[in-house]
Design a protein around this motif. Sequence first.
Motif, PDB file in Angstrom:
ATOM      1  N   CYS A   1      -7.155  33.948  62.923  1.00 13.28           N
ATOM      2  CA  CYS A   1      -5.914  34.630  62.583  1.00 13.28           C
ATOM      3  C   CYS A   1      -4.928  33.600  62.024  1.00 13.28           C
ATOM      4  O   CYS A   1      -5.290  32.446  61.790  1.00 13.28           O
ATOM      5  CB  CYS A   1      -5.363  35.337  63.825  1.00 13.28           C
TER       6      CYS A   1
ATOM      7  N   SER B   1      -0.469  43.126  56.704  1.00 14.34           N
ATOM      8  CA  SER B   1       0.790  42.823  57.395  1.00 14.34           C
ATOM      9  C   SER B   1       1.969  43.571  56.783  1.00 14.34           C
ATOM     10  O   SER B   1       2.914  43.925  57.496  1.00 14.34           O
ATOM     11  CB  SER B   1       1.056  41.314  57.369  1.00 14.34           C
TER      12      SER B   1
ATOM     13  N   GLY C   1       4.144  43.620  59.655  1.00 14.94           N
ATOM     14  CA  GLY C   1       4.160  42.534  60.629  1.00 14.94           C
ATOM     15  C   GLY C   1       2.821  41.847  60.721  1.00 14.94           C
ATOM     16  O   GLY C   1       1.791  42.517  60.804  1.00 14.94           O
ATOM     17  N   GLY C   2       2.816  40.508  60.680  1.00 15.72           N
ATOM     18  CA  GLY C   2       1.596  39.739  60.888  1.00 15.72           C
ATOM     19  C   GLY C   2       1.286  39.634  62.365  1.00 15.72           C
ATOM     20  O   GLY C   2       2.106  39.992  63.221  1.00 15.72           O
ATOM     21  N   ASN C   3       0.106  39.102  62.682  1.00 18.70           N
ATOM     22  CA  ASN C   3      -0.256  39.102  64.104  1.00 18.70           C
ATOM     23  C   ASN C   3       0.603  38.140  64.920  1.00 18.70           C
ATOM     24  O   ASN C   3       0.780  38.327  66.118  1.00 18.70           O
ATOM     25  CB  ASN C   3      -1.749  38.812  64.299  1.00 18.70           C
TER      26      ASN C   3
ATOM     27  N   THR D   1       4.333  33.237  57.647  1.00 22.04           N
ATOM     28  CA  THR D   1       3.927  34.564  57.175  1.00 22.04           C
ATOM     29  C   THR D   1       5.145  35.360  56.706  1.00 22.04           C
ATOM     30  O   THR D   1       5.082  36.070  55.694  1.00 22.04           O
ATOM     31  CB  THR D   1       3.187  35.325  58.286  1.00 22.04           C
TER      32      THR D   1
ATOM     33  N   CYS E   1       0.199  39.979  49.999  1.00 19.96           N
ATOM     34  CA  CYS E   1       1.558  40.527  50.020  1.00 19.96           C
ATOM     35  C   CYS E   1       2.022  40.890  48.616  1.00 19.96           C
ATOM     36  O   CYS E   1       2.671  41.925  48.405  1.00 19.96           O
ATOM     37  CB  CYS E   1       2.526  39.512  50.632  1.00 19.96           C
TER      38      CYS E   1
ATOM     39  N   MET F   1      -5.231  39.867  55.252  1.00 20.61           N
ATOM     40  CA  MET F   1      -4.199  39.789  56.284  1.00 20.61           C
ATOM     41  C   MET F   1      -2.812  40.041  55.702  1.00 20.61           C
ATOM     42  O   MET F   1      -1.984  40.734  56.311  1.00 20.61           O
ATOM     43  CB  MET F   1      -4.248  38.433  56.990  1.00 20.61           C
TER      44      MET F   1
ATOM     45  N   TYR G   1      -2.817  34.868  51.714  1.00 15.13           N
ATOM     46  CA  TYR G   1      -1.842  35.751  52.377  1.00 15.13           C
ATOM     47  C   TYR G   1      -0.759  36.170  51.383  1.00 15.13           C
ATOM     48  O   TYR G   1      -0.387  37.341  51.311  1.00 15.13           O
ATOM     49  CB  TYR G   1      -1.233  35.017  53.567  1.00 15.13           C
TER      50      TYR G   1
ATOM     51  N   LEU H   1      -5.692  43.867  58.576  1.00 17.35           N
ATOM     52  CA  LEU H   1      -5.304  42.607  59.227  1.00 17.35           C
ATOM     53  C   LEU H   1      -6.453  42.068  60.076  1.00 17.35           C
ATOM     54  O   LEU H   1      -6.772  40.873  60.040  1.00 17.35           O
ATOM     55  CB  LEU H   1      -4.065  42.840  60.084  1.00 17.35           C
TER      56      LEU H   1
END
Length: 329
Positions: free
Chosen positions: A100, A277, A282-284, A215, A126, A273, A122, A90
């Motif tokens: 970010c 995640s 979890g994303g930032n 996200t 995923c 990222m 992104y 990330l």
Amino acid sequence: MTTFPASVILPAACLCAGLMGYAIQRGATCTVAAVDELLHEHHGTRLLAIVEAALWVLGGLLLARAAGLPVPMPAGYATGMTTVLGAGLLGAGAALNRACVFGAIARFGNGDWAYLATPFGYWLGCRAVVLLQAMAPQALAQPAPVLQAPALLTLLAGLWLGGRLLAGVLRGLRGGRAGFIRRLAAGVWAPHAATLVIGVTFLLLLALVGPWTYTDLLAELAHGPAMAAGPRLLLFAALLAGAAWGGLSAGRFRPLAPRLSALVRCTAGGALMGLGSLLIPGGNDGLLLLGMPLLWPHAWLAFAVMAVTIALWLTLAARVPLRFSRRPA
């Protein structure tokens, strides 16, 4: 989720998303920029703004819980090497992207169209985790640690929120009521004012529609059809529109046609990222505004590793100036 009429919820949520996009463009909530400021300017204005946004969400969650409002609380996850690996990816993705997931919205608001490739990347990241059937950490059954705190903490949170609001209004009125209104109309927001809006609108959106961030949506779409995908895409569009309005009203909007190198960089950064995640998970945005305020250990560990990774990347970029590794603007 709420007691509001269905016809009111989506317009209200879109308004909140637009305000949040506006505030993100005006605020100082990009983790990459915050780490860069610490490294090269030796002060933490942006980091403090991020912390304050998290505190606003925490205070709001505690007050909503005390009032019996149905605000969803995210689960915690076991910590381990998967958390560290995901956080490293990330951080590397955010550094490569030069922003970010918050910063990407702000960059779009400035007219840098290449950052539209970040959400696509992104989703690719995923999707890669889903196709590889990577295992995410085990969800924890117990409630968030902060929700087990005594009622005194809720009282203190209410007093702090009220004090911050009052202090902000008093600061704004120092130049007279007319000057305060003019500054608001002109959109001249200090970073902490924008941070307040980010925290409050994030909390309102959570109460109105539940998990809503782009996200979260992209992570769900990587697995297949997402629940309420249409309304959530509309919220994402409102977020982008708010960021663009923020750039226009501040005179920062400078349309920049994306170059191939920028598209590749943003796609690759977004993919890293997204990959990270799902491993944390979890994303930032979720880590900063939900996981850390709720005192979930995996969120604190992930943010620490993410920040160290960004710092290492930026330090290396300063010594070995690679094309894809320049400092964030």
